[in-house]
Structure formats: structure tokens, C-alpha cells
Design an enzyme around this catalytic site. Structure first.
Site, short mmCIF file in Angstrom:
data_model
loop_
_atom_site.label_atom_id
_atom_site.label_comp_id
_atom_site.label_asym_id
_atom_site.label_seq_id
_atom_site.Cartn_x
_atom_site.Cartn_y
_atom_site.Cartn_z
N SER A 29 21.64 4.27 13.06
CA SER A 29 20.32 3.82 13.54
C SER A 29 20.28 3.75 15.07
O SER A 29 19.26 4.08 15.68
CB SER A 29 19.92 2.48 12.91
OG SER A 29 20.68 1.43 13.43
N ASN A 30 21.39 3.37 15.69
CA ASN A 30 21.42 3.40 17.17
C ASN A 30 21.33 4.83 17.66
O ASN A 30 20.64 5.12 18.65
CB ASN A 30 22.70 2.75 17.68
CG ASN A 30 22.57 1.24 17.78
OD1 ASN A 30 21.87 0.73 18.63
ND2 ASN A 30 23.23 0.53 16.88
N ARG A 85 46.55 10.29 15.92
CA ARG A 85 45.34 10.06 16.73
C ARG A 85 45.18 11.11 17.82
O ARG A 85 44.07 11.52 18.16
CB ARG A 85 45.41 8.67 17.36
CG ARG A 85 45.44 7.59 16.29
CD ARG A 85 44.81 6.32 16.71
NE ARG A 85 45.46 5.63 17.80
CZ ARG A 85 44.92 4.59 18.42
NH1 ARG A 85 43.73 4.16 18.07
NH2 ARG A 85 45.57 3.97 19.39
N MET A 110 33.76 4.10 14.48
CA MET A 110 34.78 3.11 14.10
C MET A 110 36.20 3.59 14.40
O MET A 110 37.09 3.49 13.54
CB MET A 110 34.64 2.76 12.61
CG MET A 110 33.25 2.29 12.23
SD MET A 110 32.73 0.84 13.15
CE MET A 110 33.58 -0.41 12.22
N ASN A 127 29.71 2.23 24.82
CA ASN A 127 29.68 1.78 23.42
C ASN A 127 28.72 0.62 23.30
O ASN A 127 28.47 -0.09 24.27
CB ASN A 127 31.09 1.33 22.99
CG ASN A 127 31.14 0.87 21.55
OD1 ASN A 127 30.57 1.50 20.66
ND2 ASN A 127 31.82 -0.25 21.30
N HIS A 129 28.23 -2.91 21.05
CA HIS A 129 28.96 -3.81 20.16
C HIS A 129 28.05 -5.00 19.82
O HIS A 129 27.42 -5.56 20.72
CB HIS A 129 30.24 -4.28 20.84
CG HIS A 129 31.04 -5.21 19.97
ND1 HIS A 129 31.71 -4.77 18.84
CD2 HIS A 129 31.24 -6.55 20.03
CE1 HIS A 129 32.30 -5.80 18.26
NE2 HIS A 129 32.02 -6.89 18.96
N SER A 156 26.14 -6.11 23.20
CA SER A 156 26.60 -5.71 24.53
C SER A 156 26.78 -4.21 24.58
O SER A 156 27.30 -3.61 23.64
CB SER A 156 27.98 -6.33 24.85
OG SER A 156 27.99 -7.72 24.63
N ASP A 165 36.79 -2.77 21.89
CA ASP A 165 35.63 -3.41 22.51
C ASP A 165 35.96 -3.95 23.91
O ASP A 165 35.44 -4.99 24.34
CB ASP A 165 35.05 -4.51 21.60
CG ASP A 165 34.68 -3.94 20.23
OD1 ASP A 165 34.12 -2.83 20.18
OD2 ASP A 165 34.99 -4.58 19.21
N GLU A 194 19.74 -4.24 19.62
CA GLU A 194 20.72 -3.20 20.00
C GLU A 194 19.99 -1.92 20.40
O GLU A 194 20.32 -1.28 21.41
CB GLU A 194 21.65 -2.87 18.83
CG GLU A 194 22.72 -3.90 18.58
CD GLU A 194 23.70 -3.45 17.49
OE1 GLU A 194 24.09 -2.27 17.47
OE2 GLU A 194 24.07 -4.29 16.66
C1 GRF Z 1 25.91 -1.50 15.06
O1 GRF Z 1 25.75 -2.88 14.85
C2 GRF Z 1 26.84 -1.26 16.22
O2 GRF Z 1 26.70 -2.17 17.25
C3 GRF Z 1 28.18 -1.43 15.57
O3 GRF Z 1 28.04 -0.81 14.31
C4 GRF Z 1 26.67 -0.85 13.91
C5 GRF Z 1 26.25 0.56 13.68
O4 GRF Z 1 24.96 0.66 13.20
N1 GRF Z 1 29.26 -0.91 16.38
P1 GRF Z 1 24.21 2.05 13.23
O5 GRF Z 1 25.15 3.08 12.61
O6 GRF Z 1 23.86 2.38 14.64
O7 GRF Z 1 23.01 1.84 12.35
#
Ligand code: GRF
Length: 213
Positions: A29-30, A85, A110, A127, A129, A156, A165, A194
Site C-alpha cells: 500500500s505504501n 545474503r 522485510m 525506508n 517504519h 518514521s 530500522d 505512513e
Molecule cells: C508498513 O506498515 C510499513 O511501515 C512496514 O510494513 C508495512 C507495509 O505495508 N515496514 P504495505 O506493504 O506498504 O501495505
């Protein structure tokens, strides 16, 4: 005798966009909020960012389809198929460079990146958070904020380094924790702020990056 004329280009050269990649692992969604804000301003001076590529380390991330529906190339780099990694990050680095990426936005991505990767992209990775950093790094931030008796929580945007983070905070948005809040209701309100916070920060960073180019 005619007066000398100053040569003026008939069409001003369009300014170079700042190529943005968004790294995701989930619903995105972000990511969607960032893409839409860049598309609205069409990488003009109002927002020099151009959404070039979305990369997910999870093949089933919902954000992949969302990106394609918004007309942005979606690419999978499944971390589980790499031996370690470093091998995963080598591939990530190479795909980003192939697409001439200028800025990387982690949005629900993640994976903690190693110093090998972050040092190759100085001041180019941000990023979001869901907490008021430095409070509540890591997972389950909403539950933890409520359990700690906090009255305020939020989100943030920060520069990314090799620590979970970690990295300097760029900006934050706050929400009040209500006595009736559960982790779910709080998470919903934080997610709304966010989106606005990330849009604002990316715009500001893309403008600053453009001046450096
Ligand atoms: C968000 O809360 C972001 O801050 C965190 O994971 C969530 C991801 O949501 N790191 P989306 O995939 O952007 O909907």
C-alpha cells in the site's frame, strides 16, 4: 544593421527524472501511494521522481500485481533461491543498476541489507517504519506501543544502513493512541499517515537528488 539575437532553444530541454525503485515483500500500500504521487506529478519539477521498477523478494507479494496494474514493471528476486545474503544482494544491485536507479524506497521490504549493499548506495536508500524511531524497532510495533502504555505512536521515514530500522530519521508523523485502540485499529490509522509521510519525504529527497545530478 540588425541587432544580435540571443539564441533561445525553441523547446526547453526536459529535466532529467530521478529514477525510483521500490522494494516490497507484501501488500504494497505504501508502494502504491508512492507510485500514484509520482504519476500525478509526472516527474516534473513538482516531483522529479519516476517510478521505474518494483522488486519483491517474495514471489507471492500482493504488491506485484498492484504495481503492474499501475503500469510499473514488477520484478521478483526470491531471496530463498540464493546461497546467502551476499548473493541475493549482488543480484538486487545488478538489477537496480541495469535500470539506472537513483533512489531506492523500501516499503514493507522485510530484509535487513548488509553493509556491502548499503555502502554501494550512499544516501540513496530510504525506508518507512511504523513507529516513532528510535522507539520500537523491528516487528509488532503497534502491539508493543500499546503494551508499553504509550499515548502516542506513528511512523518514521529514515535513511537505511546495515542495522535493523537504523539510519538517521528524515521525518516522522504522529498519531494519538486511544484508550479503545487495539493493535489492528492503531495499525490502520498509522498506515494512513505512513502514506502521506512517505509521499512527502520522497518528493523532498527526489528534488534534492535532482540538484546533485
Ligand atoms: C508498513 O506498515 C510499513 O511501515 C512496514 O510494513 C508495512 C507495509 O505495508 N515496514 P504495505 O506493504 O506498504 O501495505
Amino acid at each position: 544593421m540588425t541587432a544580435p539575437t540571443t539564441a533561445m532553444p525553441s523547446n526547453p530541454v526536459p529535466s532529467k527524472p530521478v529514477n525510483v525503485a521500490i522494494l516490497i515483500s507484501g501488500s504494497g500500500s505504501n508502494m502504491e501511494a508512492l507510485i500514484k504521487s509520482m504519476q500525478e506529478d509526472d516527474h516534473t519539477d513538482a516531483h522529479p521522481g519516476r517510478p521505474v521498477l518494483v522488486i519483491s523478494n517474495k514471489p507471492n507479494a500482493g504488491g506485484l500485481l498492484r504495481a503492474e496494474n499501475l503500469g510499473v514493471k514488477a520484478h521478483i528476486i526470491d531471496h530463498t533461491i540464493f546461497k546467502g545474503r551476499k548473493a541475493f544482494e549482488r543480484e538486487l544491485d545488478s538489477v537496480l543498476r541495469d535500470h539506472k536507479i537513483d533512489l531506492i524506497c523500501c516499503a514493507g521490504f522485510m530484509r535487513v541489507l548488509t553493509v556491502w549493499f548499503t555502502s554501494r548506495w550512499p544516501q540513496q536508500i530510504i525506508n518507512i517504519h511504523p513507529s516513532l524511531l528510535p522507539k520500537f524497532k523491528g516487528l509488532n510495533t503497534h502491539e508493543r506501543a500499546i503494551a508499553a502504555g504509550e499515548t502516542q505512536h506513528g511512523a518514521s521515514v529514515h535513511w537505511v544502513n546495515e542495522h535493523l530500522d537504523g539510519g538517521d530519521v528524515i521525518d516522522q508523523a504522529m498519531v494519538n493512541i486511544l484508550p479503545t485502540d487495539t493493535a489492528q485499529t492503531l495499525q490502520k490509522r498509522v498506515l494512513m499517515v505512513e502514506h502521506l509521510l512517505y509521499i512527502k519525504c520522497l518528493k523532498q529527497i527526489a528534488k534534492a537528488h535532482k540538484h546533485k545530478k
